[in-house]
Design an enzyme around this catalytic site. Structure first.
Site, PDB file in Angstrom:
ATOM      1  N   ASP A   1       7.924 -40.608 -82.209  1.00 35.09           N
ATOM      2  CA  ASP A   1       6.880 -39.415 -81.553  1.00 35.09           C
ATOM      3  C   ASP A   1       7.038 -38.418 -81.116  1.00 35.09           C
ATOM      4  O   ASP A   1       8.040 -38.291 -80.799  1.00 35.09           O
ATOM      5  CB  ASP A   1       5.543 -39.915 -80.754  1.00 35.09           C
ATOM      6  CG  ASP A   1       4.695 -38.988 -81.664  1.00 35.09           C
ATOM      7  OD1 ASP A   1       4.486 -37.861 -80.467  1.00 35.09           O
ATOM      8  OD2 ASP A   1       3.393 -38.502 -82.280  1.00 35.09           O
TER       9      ASP A   1
ATOM     10  N   GLU B   1       4.020 -35.444 -87.059  1.00 38.77           N
ATOM     11  CA  GLU B   1       5.212 -35.839 -86.599  1.00 38.77           C
ATOM     12  C   GLU B   1       5.797 -37.545 -85.495  1.00 38.77           C
ATOM     13  O   GLU B   1       6.143 -37.673 -85.195  1.00 38.77           O
ATOM     14  CB  GLU B   1       4.519 -34.803 -85.389  1.00 38.77           C
ATOM     15  CG  GLU B   1       3.941 -35.142 -84.248  1.00 38.77           C
ATOM     16  CD  GLU B   1       2.853 -34.661 -84.287  1.00 38.77           C
ATOM     17  OE1 GLU B   1       2.397 -33.811 -82.889  1.00 38.77           O
ATOM     18  OE2 GLU B   1       2.273 -34.656 -85.373  1.00 38.77           O
TER      19      GLU B   1
END
Length: 230
Positions: free
Chosen positions: A64, A107
């Site tokens: 992440d 993301e």
């Protein structure tokens, strides 16, 4: 008849090619060129089945990007897209040919590493972390504006199936964030980490469908929490 047959064969080959391209597009993330979330879920299910059948190691890394929203807010979504695209490039360059890389969503990215145990997966994850940390230079951002937190879990040590393997890697990722970001966490090390109430709430929301092994290891982490004052 010969010409008609050749023409039909050509049309059939063209349709086959269009079908293949359409299928590839359906499985591919348009921005990064990596496989997408749906394809990853099917692939991991297959790989866990294979690892179980042949009793072979399998590791999963979840990634992440840290403070990615700040990139979009401060520098615009085009810059954010450039970061995501470059992360995809880094993952393709750094991972082995036998590894599988996908964009999990937003993301977040995932790497499936067959035939590799957790210690080596953690080493590989740290190499990815270092490359992503230095990405700011490639996309013309200020220093420390790019980084990533990574969670590592392996089968069968951390999970009993593909769902619980994702949950375990996701839990490790949550702790990497909790411990200060821009770092790698391995799921079975979480029992040495203090848990807060927010952590437990977040894990609870992420662990739907998790297998017994995942719950058992998490229970150890919850027990460890009692050693610390609130």
């Amino acid at each position: 008849l010969g010409d008609a047959h050749d023409k039909l064969q050509g049309q059939y080959a063209e349709l086959e090619d269009h079908h293949k391209k359409a299928k590839e597009m359906a499985n591919t993330d348009g921005l990064t060129g990596l496989k997408n979330h749906g394809h990853f879920q099917r692939y991991l299910h297959h790989e866990v089945d294979r690892a179980r059948r042949y009793e072979r190691p399998l590791s999963l890394v979840m990634i992440d990007l840290d403070f990615f929203k700040q990139v979009n807010d401060k520098f615009g979504h085009q810059k954010g897209d450039a970061v995501l695209s470059h992360v995809g490039k880094i993952l393709r360059e750094e991972c082995r040919d036998v590894d599988y890389v996908a964009r999990y969503g937003g993301e977040e990215f995932v790497v499936v590493m067959p035939e590799i145990t957790a210690p080596n997966a953690v080493k590989a994850a740290n190499r990815l972390r270092e490359r992503i940390e230095g990405l700011y230079q490639e996309v013309n951002l200020p220093e420390h504006q790019t980084g990533a937190s990574l969670g590592v879990a392996d089968f069968p040590a951390c999970a009993t199936d593909n769902t619980s393997l994702i949950a375990a890697a996701d839990g490790a990722l949550l702790f990497a964030k909790r411990q200060g970001r821009n770092r790698v966490a391995y799921f079975r090390d979480l029992s040495d980490t203090e848990l807060s109430g927010d952590d437990l709430d977040n894990l609870n929301s992420r662990l739907e469908g998790a297998g017994f092994q995942t719950i058992r290891v998490l229970a150890k982490a919850v027990d460890a929490r009692d050693q610390y004052p609130e």
